[in-house]
Design an enzyme around this catalytic site. Structure first.
Site, short mmCIF file in Angstrom:
data_model
loop_
_atom_site.label_atom_id
_atom_site.label_comp_id
_atom_site.label_asym_id
_atom_site.label_seq_id
_atom_site.Cartn_x
_atom_site.Cartn_y
_atom_site.Cartn_z
N LYS A 22 0.83 -1.20 0.00
CA LYS A 22 0.00 0.00 0.00
C LYS A 22 0.87 1.26 0.00
O LYS A 22 0.64 2.20 -0.77
CB LYS A 22 -0.91 0.01 1.23
CG LYS A 22 -1.69 1.31 1.43
CD LYS A 22 -2.55 1.26 2.68
CE LYS A 22 -1.81 1.70 3.91
NZ LYS A 22 -1.73 3.18 4.03
N ASN A 23 1.87 1.28 0.87
CA ASN A 23 2.67 2.49 1.03
C ASN A 23 3.67 2.71 -0.11
O ASN A 23 4.31 3.76 -0.17
CB ASN A 23 3.41 2.45 2.37
CG ASN A 23 2.45 2.58 3.54
OD1 ASN A 23 1.38 3.16 3.41
ND2 ASN A 23 2.83 2.04 4.69
N ARG A 92 -4.67 10.15 4.10
CA ARG A 92 -3.47 10.96 4.33
C ARG A 92 -2.63 11.11 3.06
O ARG A 92 -2.10 12.18 2.78
CB ARG A 92 -2.65 10.29 5.44
CG ARG A 92 -1.30 10.90 5.71
CD ARG A 92 -1.41 12.21 6.43
NE ARG A 92 -0.10 12.78 6.71
CZ ARG A 92 0.07 13.94 7.33
NH1 ARG A 92 -0.98 14.62 7.73
NH2 ARG A 92 1.27 14.41 7.56
N CYS A 116 -6.11 8.04 9.43
CA CYS A 116 -6.35 7.43 10.73
C CYS A 116 -6.12 8.41 11.87
O CYS A 116 -5.26 9.30 11.79
CB CYS A 116 -5.43 6.21 10.92
SG CYS A 116 -5.92 4.78 9.94
N ARG A 121 -0.21 14.67 12.66
CA ARG A 121 0.66 14.43 11.51
C ARG A 121 0.63 15.69 10.62
O ARG A 121 0.03 15.70 9.56
CB ARG A 121 0.22 13.19 10.73
CG ARG A 121 0.39 11.92 11.52
CD ARG A 121 0.20 10.69 10.67
NE ARG A 121 -1.20 10.46 10.37
CZ ARG A 121 -1.64 9.45 9.61
NH1 ARG A 121 -0.79 8.61 9.06
NH2 ARG A 121 -2.93 9.28 9.40
N PRO A 122 1.26 16.76 11.09
CA PRO A 122 1.20 18.02 10.35
C PRO A 122 1.88 17.91 9.00
O PRO A 122 2.76 17.08 8.78
CB PRO A 122 1.94 19.00 11.27
CG PRO A 122 2.85 18.14 12.10
CD PRO A 122 2.11 16.86 12.30
N LEU A 125 6.17 20.18 6.93
CA LEU A 125 7.42 19.81 6.25
C LEU A 125 7.21 19.70 4.75
O LEU A 125 8.09 20.06 3.96
CB LEU A 125 7.95 18.49 6.80
CG LEU A 125 8.37 18.46 8.28
CD1 LEU A 125 8.92 17.10 8.64
CD2 LEU A 125 9.40 19.54 8.56
N ASP A 306 3.64 0.95 12.71
CA ASP A 306 2.49 0.24 12.15
C ASP A 306 2.35 -1.17 12.70
O ASP A 306 1.28 -1.78 12.58
CB ASP A 306 2.60 0.17 10.62
CG ASP A 306 2.15 1.45 9.94
OD1 ASP A 306 1.63 2.35 10.64
OD2 ASP A 306 2.31 1.57 8.71
N ILE A 328 6.38 7.49 17.94
CA ILE A 328 5.98 8.13 16.68
C ILE A 328 4.63 8.82 16.80
O ILE A 328 4.52 10.04 16.62
CB ILE A 328 5.95 7.10 15.53
CG1 ILE A 328 7.25 6.28 15.49
CG2 ILE A 328 5.70 7.82 14.20
CD1 ILE A 328 8.48 7.06 15.18
N ARG A 398 -8.84 -0.69 4.41
CA ARG A 398 -8.02 0.36 3.79
C ARG A 398 -6.65 -0.17 3.41
O ARG A 398 -6.02 0.32 2.47
CB ARG A 398 -7.84 1.54 4.76
CG ARG A 398 -9.07 2.42 4.94
CD ARG A 398 -8.75 3.60 5.83
NE ARG A 398 -7.53 4.25 5.38
CZ ARG A 398 -6.73 4.96 6.14
NH1 ARG A 398 -6.97 5.09 7.43
NH2 ARG A 398 -5.64 5.51 5.65
#
Length: 422
Positions: A22-23, A92, A116, A121-122, A125, A306, A328, A398
């Site tokens: 997925k990632n 995201r 999620c 999780r700004p 950056l 994860d 994290i 997901r």
């Protein structure tokens, strides 16, 4: 809405082929819009997040087609540069279109990304990287607007902290940026390496792949590409730990143990055994019986956040006390309340959790609140006595393709059904 019903049925046994990552798939899909042509992704997972990204791309004018697990994207014509908040609030990874759309269309309007509820999780950056490459960024209520009428320019960007998403966005932007781009303190996750190799296949010039310092130069020309997405290391880890929780023996096809070193190390500490044979990871978890003194989640190559909830589910089956530190995401421990409904004993203090394991978990109705925590509840349910129901299984879907079939191939008594609201 859906829910997953299962019955604890003893040790898992069998062999499965692990789905595509997925990632890795999502940033490659975002990268496809950089090229005015056709991109073909083989071994693409048919999961909710991929389908949602596909819908967003279609809204931009991309033509898509599926054949089994091959996704074809025709990006010859992009007719829009606006992506509504309604389309981005559940995923995201939609923020990855920031770099690729600025590179392709020189402008973008995109709703703030969702995903999620595991913690802050700004996207600062990501935005700072685009600004350094010459984009004008405006933030309005619920939207990010970016423009670079003259195109993006290469830049020297040093990330203050390691960020997978920001590294990916800068890589996507750098493909079309004039001149050279140097990225420092890059994230080291395998998915970054896979994206770099994919961009190289498209025609990008990149050096330093797999290191914290990546150099790239504007691509002379991009080309059509066919690319095979590697296996999903988190899905592989989930299957491995499900076997650990049930003391099973399973085989995982098409996995790379090098990407799973930290997960395998903890598995070994608990008493699990494994070997690679003919490209297949064969695991025997019959000897799982040792608690772990301390596991801290860390950026790759450390233990992945994860996998933290899934490890917690396993440790509840192991006699003794184990300790997990989450460094994290501050809300990863929200699963504890659900595990306690199954008889689990976990004491949380700040970002640390002490797991008192060894008691038989009992089946219960629990609720998934995010992707990996939901998968952990399935793992707990497979090891529990009696029947369990995990509500809001759409979170799990997901990232896991047909989780009932995945675990069913390993002998689990499990099925997905429509959730009835009461």
């Amino acid at each position: 809405m859906s829910e997953i019903w299962m019955r604890g049925n003893g040790p898992l046994e069998g062999e499965v082929k692990v789905q595509g990552s997925k990632n890795a798939a999502l940033p490659m899909m975002a990268a496809a819009v950089l090229h005015e042509g056709v991109t073909v992704l083989h071994n693409c997972p048919r999961i909710a997040d991929v389908f949602e990204m596909e819908v967003i791309l279609q809204s931009l004018g991309v033509k898509t087609a599926w054949k089994d697990h091959t996704l074809t994207m025709d990006c010859k014509k992009i007719r829009e540069s606006g992506i509504s908040g309604e389309e981005t609030r559940t995923m995201r990874s939609s923020i990855l279109l920031l770099g690729s759309m600025l590179g392709r269309c020189k402008r973008i309007r995109i709703g703030y990304p969702g995903g999620c509820t595991i913690g802050a999780r700004p996207v600062n950056l990501h935005l700072e990287a685009m600004k350094k490459m010459g984009a004008e960024i405006r933030e309005t209520e619920g939207e990010i607007c970016g423009e670079c009428p003259e195109g993006l320019s290469g830049a020297h960007i040093r990330f203050p902290i390691s960020s997978v998403g920001a590294t990916e966005n800068a890589l996507l932007a750098g493909v079309t940026a004039r001149g050279e781009t140097l990225l420092e303190n890059c994230a080291l996750e395998p998915e970054i390496q896979h994206l770099c190799c994919f961009l190289q296949a498209m025609g990008a010039e990149i050096r330093g792949i797999g290191t914290g310092k990546i150099w790239m130069r504007r691509a002379a020309a991009l080309r059509d590409v066919e690319y095979t997405i590697p296996s999903d290391r988190i899905v592989a880890g989930t299957c491995l730990y499900a076997a650990a929780a049930t003391r099973g023996q399973i085989s995982l096809k098409d996995v790379d143990p090098r990407e799973m070193r930290s997960v395998l190390t903890v598995y070994e500490k608990m008493g699990g055994q494994w070997e690679m044979r003919s490209g297949t990871l064969r695991a025997n978890a019959a000897g799982i019986r040792f608690p772990v003194e301390k596991v801290s989640t860390m950026p790759y190559p450390g233990f992945p956040t994860d996998m933290q909830s899934i490890l917690m589910a396993v440790l509840l089956t192991v006699p003794g006390e184990s300790w997990i530190e989450e460094t994290i995401f501050e809300k990863r421990f929200q699963i504890v309340e659900e595990l306690e409904k199954m008889g689990g004993r976990v004491t949380v203090s700040g970002r640390q959790a002490v797991i008192s394991g060894g008691r038989q978990l009992t089946g219960a109705a629990v609720c998934a609140r995010e992707l990996r925590g939901g998968a952990a509840l399935v793992v707990a349910g497979l090891s529990a006595q009696g029947e369990s129901v995990v509500k809001h299984a759409e979170y799990i879907e997901r990232g896991y393709e047909h989780p009932d079939q995945l675990f069913g191939q390993l002998g689990a008594v499990i099925r997905i059904r429509e959730q009835v609201e009461k």
